[in-house]
Design a protein around this motif. Structure first.
Motif, short mmCIF file in Angstrom:
data_model
loop_
_atom_site.label_atom_id
_atom_site.label_comp_id
_atom_site.label_asym_id
_atom_site.label_seq_id
_atom_site.Cartn_x
_atom_site.Cartn_y
_atom_site.Cartn_z
N LYS A 2 0.81 -1.16 0.01
CA LYS A 2 -0.01 0.06 -0.13
C LYS A 2 0.88 1.25 0.09
N PHE A 3 0.37 2.50 -0.54
CA PHE A 3 0.92 3.42 -0.47
C PHE A 3 0.43 4.15 0.99
N CYS A 4 1.56 4.55 1.82
CA CYS A 4 1.05 5.02 3.10
C CYS A 4 1.80 6.57 3.20
N LYS A 5 1.11 7.27 3.88
CA LYS A 5 1.59 8.52 4.58
C LYS A 5 2.81 8.41 5.26
N ASP A 6 3.79 9.34 5.06
CA ASP A 6 4.92 9.31 5.70
C ASP A 6 4.63 9.23 7.21
N PRO A 7 5.13 8.46 7.91
CA PRO A 7 4.76 8.54 9.60
C PRO A 7 5.09 9.64 10.23
N LYS A 8 6.13 10.68 9.75
CA LYS A 8 6.27 11.97 10.22
C LYS A 8 5.20 12.83 10.19
N LEU A 9 4.17 12.41 9.28
CA LEU A 9 3.03 13.41 9.12
C LEU A 9 1.83 13.00 9.25
N ALA A 10 1.78 11.93 10.21
CA ALA A 10 0.72 11.35 10.87
C ALA A 10 0.07 12.19 11.86
N THR A 11 -1.14 12.24 12.00
CA THR A 11 -1.64 13.09 13.14
C THR A 11 -2.75 12.41 14.10
N ALA A 12 -3.28 12.56 14.81
CA ALA A 12 -4.21 11.84 15.85
C ALA A 12 -5.46 11.63 14.99
N PHE A 59 -6.43 8.41 13.19
CA PHE A 59 -6.60 7.35 13.97
C PHE A 59 -8.23 7.43 14.59
N PHE A 60 -8.80 8.45 14.03
CA PHE A 60 -10.06 8.99 14.95
C PHE A 60 -11.31 8.92 14.16
N PHE A 61 -12.52 8.54 14.77
CA PHE A 61 -13.83 8.68 14.05
C PHE A 61 -14.80 8.82 15.16
N SER A 62 -15.64 9.73 14.77
CA SER A 62 -16.75 10.16 15.98
C SER A 62 -17.96 10.02 15.46
N GLY A 63 -19.01 9.60 16.33
CA GLY A 63 -20.40 9.56 16.08
C GLY A 63 -21.06 8.31 16.00
N LEU A 64 -20.37 7.26 16.69
CA LEU A 64 -21.04 5.85 16.73
C LEU A 64 -22.20 6.05 17.85
N VAL A 104 -26.50 -0.26 9.11
CA VAL A 104 -25.11 -0.58 9.33
C VAL A 104 -24.35 0.52 9.10
N THR A 105 -23.67 0.74 10.18
CA THR A 105 -22.51 2.16 10.01
C THR A 105 -21.11 1.41 10.09
N ALA A 106 -20.49 1.38 9.08
CA ALA A 106 -19.04 0.72 9.04
C ALA A 106 -17.98 1.71 9.44
N VAL A 107 -16.88 1.31 10.22
CA VAL A 107 -15.71 2.15 10.50
C VAL A 107 -14.68 1.01 10.16
N ASN A 108 -14.36 1.15 8.85
CA ASN A 108 -13.15 0.35 8.72
C ASN A 108 -12.18 1.43 7.87
N VAL A 109 -11.19 0.94 6.93
CA VAL A 109 -10.03 1.48 6.74
C VAL A 109 -10.36 2.68 5.76
N ASN A 110 -11.65 2.82 5.23
CA ASN A 110 -12.20 3.94 4.40
C ASN A 110 -12.64 5.12 5.18
N GLN A 111 -12.90 4.83 6.46
CA GLN A 111 -13.29 5.79 7.47
C GLN A 111 -12.26 6.27 8.32
N ILE A 112 -11.20 5.43 8.88
CA ILE A 112 -10.06 5.72 9.63
C ILE A 112 -8.81 5.18 8.87
N PRO A 113 -8.18 5.94 8.01
CA PRO A 113 -6.77 5.65 7.31
C PRO A 113 -5.88 4.79 8.18
N GLY A 114 -5.91 5.05 9.33
CA GLY A 114 -4.87 4.59 10.38
C GLY A 114 -5.19 2.99 10.48
N LEU A 115 -6.21 2.37 10.13
CA LEU A 115 -6.57 1.20 10.45
C LEU A 115 -5.90 0.33 9.19
#
Length: 222
Positions: A49-59, A62-67, A81-92
């Motif tokens: 996978k192409f991934c963001k440079d870890p130095k550019l990661a932010t909180a 890894f975050f999702f709100s509203g469940l 069904v409300t899904a919280v997968n890699v499409n909602q949280i890129p850090g997954l």
């Protein structure tokens, strides 16, 4: 020659033990995290996978709100069904886990479906559910079913057809974790009768032992 044969058998035995494990779930990450991005721009290629440079990661990666919020269950089957997968949280990405919230209206259900890439563990948050799964052909298509109340937990093995139905007098809510960052879902009725283009009605008529006209009526619905 005997030693070579013994070594070859040892290698085969090792592969037999390790190969099923290698295909059992998402690949293990080779670093702390790999935040998935949709474009290779400024990305690092890790674990396919192409991934963001870890130095550019932010909180927020890894975050999702509203469940905590209820979702309307007004569709034909009475669930949402409300899904919280890699499409909602890129850090997954590469972490091999995801989550869903399921809202059920009165008499609503999450109809028979499968997750081709994940085992699911479900906990009832509100209401009463009838749940179950069916084993594969080789195990006799056995049905395992249970009535669940608040706080009860049930597991649906990877790839097997399963369902949940609200049998209480009020709305129900469940949360489920799945052993894949993107488990996928195949809803049986939609897939069989709602394919695009439609499956030949004669094929389905023979498979389900139905009249072809009835199959076409079902295809029109889906």
């Amino acid at each position: 020659m005997a030693m070579k044969s013994l070594s070859f058998l040892a290698i085969l035995s090792l592969l037999a033990l390790t190969f099923p494990l290698a295909i059992a779930s998402d690949p293990s990450p080779l670093q702390d995290f790999c935040i998935g991005v949709n474009t290779p721009a400024n990305g690092v290629f890790v674990n396919g996978k192409f991934c963001k440079d870890p130095k550019l990661a932010t909180a927020d990666d890894f975050f999702f709100s509203g469940l905590q919020n209820a979702r309307p269950a007004t569709n034909a089957v009475g669930s949402n069904v409300t899904a919280v997968n890699v499409n909602q949280i890129p850090g997954l990405n590469t972490l091999g886990i995801s989550l869903v919230r399921i809202d059920y209206g009165v008499n609503g259900q999450n109809p028979p479906h499968t997750h081709p890439r994940a085992t699911e563990i479900l906990v009832v948050h509100q209401g009463t559910l009838l749940v179950g799964f069916v084993t594969s052909n080789q195990d006799g298509n056995r049905l395992f079913t249970k009535t669940l109340n608040v706080g009860d937990v049930f597991v649906f093995p990877e790839g097997l057809i399963h369902f949940q139905a609200n049998i209480g007098r009020s709305a129900a809510v469940a949360f489920a974790a799945l052993s894949s960052q993107n488990p996928g879902v195949i809803t049986i009725a939609n897939t069989v009768f709602g394919s695009n283009p439609p499956i030949n009605p004669n094929v389905l008529a023979k498979a389900f032992q139905l009249n072809p006209k009835m199959v076409m009526d079902l295809q029109a619905i889906f």
